[in-house]
Design a protein around this motif. Sequence first.
Motif, PDB file in Angstrom:
ATOM      1  N   THR A 178      46.396  36.770  15.093  1.00  0.00           N
ATOM      2  CA  THR A 178      47.497  37.474  14.755  1.00  0.00           C
ATOM      3  C   THR A 178      46.920  38.744  13.905  1.00  0.00           C
ATOM      4  N   PRO A 179      47.204  40.132  14.275  1.00  0.00           N
ATOM      5  CA  PRO A 179      47.031  41.128  13.585  1.00  0.00           C
ATOM      6  C   PRO A 179      47.688  41.156  12.085  1.00  0.00           C
ATOM      7  N   THR A 180      46.718  41.704  11.210  1.00  0.00           N
ATOM      8  CA  THR A 180      47.014  41.615   9.604  1.00  0.00           C
ATOM      9  C   THR A 180      47.698  42.916   9.295  1.00  0.00           C
ATOM     10  N   PRO A 181      47.905  43.150   8.251  1.00  0.00           N
ATOM     11  CA  PRO A 181      48.628  44.496   7.904  1.00  0.00           C
ATOM     12  C   PRO A 181      47.238  45.452   7.845  1.00  0.00           C
ATOM     13  N   LEU A 182      46.060  44.948   7.407  1.00  0.00           N
ATOM     14  CA  LEU A 182      44.891  46.120   7.595  1.00  0.00           C
ATOM     15  C   LEU A 182      44.778  46.529   8.700  1.00  0.00           C
ATOM     16  N   TYR A 183      44.929  45.844   9.927  1.00  0.00           N
ATOM     17  CA  TYR A 183      44.856  46.249  11.266  1.00  0.00           C
ATOM     18  C   TYR A 183      45.753  47.152  11.583  1.00  0.00           C
ATOM     19  N   SER A 184      47.007  46.989  11.008  1.00  0.00           N
ATOM     20  CA  SER A 184      47.969  48.155  11.081  1.00  0.00           C
ATOM     21  C   SER A 184      47.710  49.389  10.524  1.00  0.00           C
ATOM     22  N   LYS A 185      47.331  49.315   9.178  1.00  0.00           N
ATOM     23  CA  LYS A 185      46.997  50.420   8.546  1.00  0.00           C
ATOM     24  C   LYS A 185      45.747  51.145   9.109  1.00  0.00           C
ATOM     25  N   PHE A 186      44.785  50.447   9.730  1.00  0.00           N
ATOM     26  CA  PHE A 186      43.783  51.155  10.531  1.00  0.00           C
ATOM     27  C   PHE A 186      44.397  52.075  11.621  1.00  0.00           C
ATOM     28  N   LYS A 187      45.376  51.553  12.114  1.00  0.00           N
ATOM     29  CA  LYS A 187      46.001  52.466  13.174  1.00  0.00           C
ATOM     30  C   LYS A 187      46.661  53.693  12.887  1.00  0.00           C
ATOM     31  N   THR A 188      46.852  53.917  11.527  1.00  0.00           N
ATOM     32  CA  THR A 188      47.563  54.987  10.855  1.00  0.00           C
ATOM     33  C   THR A 188      46.653  56.177  10.632  1.00  0.00           C
TER      34      THR A 188
END
Length: 234
Positions: free
Chosen positions: A94-104
Motif C-alpha cells: 500500500t502506498p504511504t503518505p510519503l509516496y503521495s508527497k513525492f508525487k507533488t
Amino acid sequence: MAKDGDSSNKIADADADTASANSEKTERREIKGGIPYTASPGVFKKALETIITAERPDKFNPNFMETILGIRGGAARAVPPLFKKMQFIGADGTPTPLYSKFKTEGGRSQAAFEALKSAFGELFKRNEYIYRADEGAVKDVLVEITGLKRNDPIIRQMQATFDSIRSFIDSEPSKVNDERHDENSTSLNQSAAEHAGAKLKLGLSYQINIVLPETENIAVFNAIFKSLRENLLR
C-alpha cells in the motif's frame, strides 16, 4: 548448415546458463551494512519518474508496474523492495503518505530526502550531509561500510541507486522534524531526571519527649526551653 545452427544455439544457451549462474552467485553474496541496490538502476529511476504522473494505486504490485508504469521483466522485481526501504509503500504494497508527497511538485524534494535517509540510513550515520557529497565521497563511505573493493560492480550499483533517489532533491531539505524530536527527547530526559531526583530526596524526622519536673519555679522551665532552643531547634 543445420548442425552449425544447432551448435550456435547450444553455445548461446551455455552462455546464458553461465550468466544466470553468475547472477545467482552475485545475489547470494552477503554484503555488510544492508545497503540497498539494484542491478538495473535505470529501471528503478524510471519507476520513480513514472509514479509522479501515474494515478496512485491501491496496491503497488506487478500488474500496476507492467500495465501503468511500463516496467516489466526481472529488473522490475527489485523495485518494490526498494520502495519499501524508502518508506514509499508498506509491507502489503500500500502506498504511504510519503509516496503521495513525492508525487507533488512542492513536496517532491523533501520526500526524496526522507526516502533517501530511510533507505541509506547507514550513510547518514557517518555523514549527515551525504546527500550533498560528490560521487567520490559517497563511494568512499560505501566501501567503508561494505568492505568491498572500490571497483566492485556492486559498489557502482549502490551508488547508482543512491543517485537515482538523490537526483530528485533540488532544494535544501527541512530538518525541523528532527530538531523537534531532539528537543522533545531532551525535555523528556530532563523531566525524568527531575522526577527521579524528587524520589531520591531523603528527609529525617525525630520526636523528643520531655518530662518536665514538678515545680512551680518558672526559671526552671525557662532554662529548659532555652537549652532546647539553643541546642536542638536551630
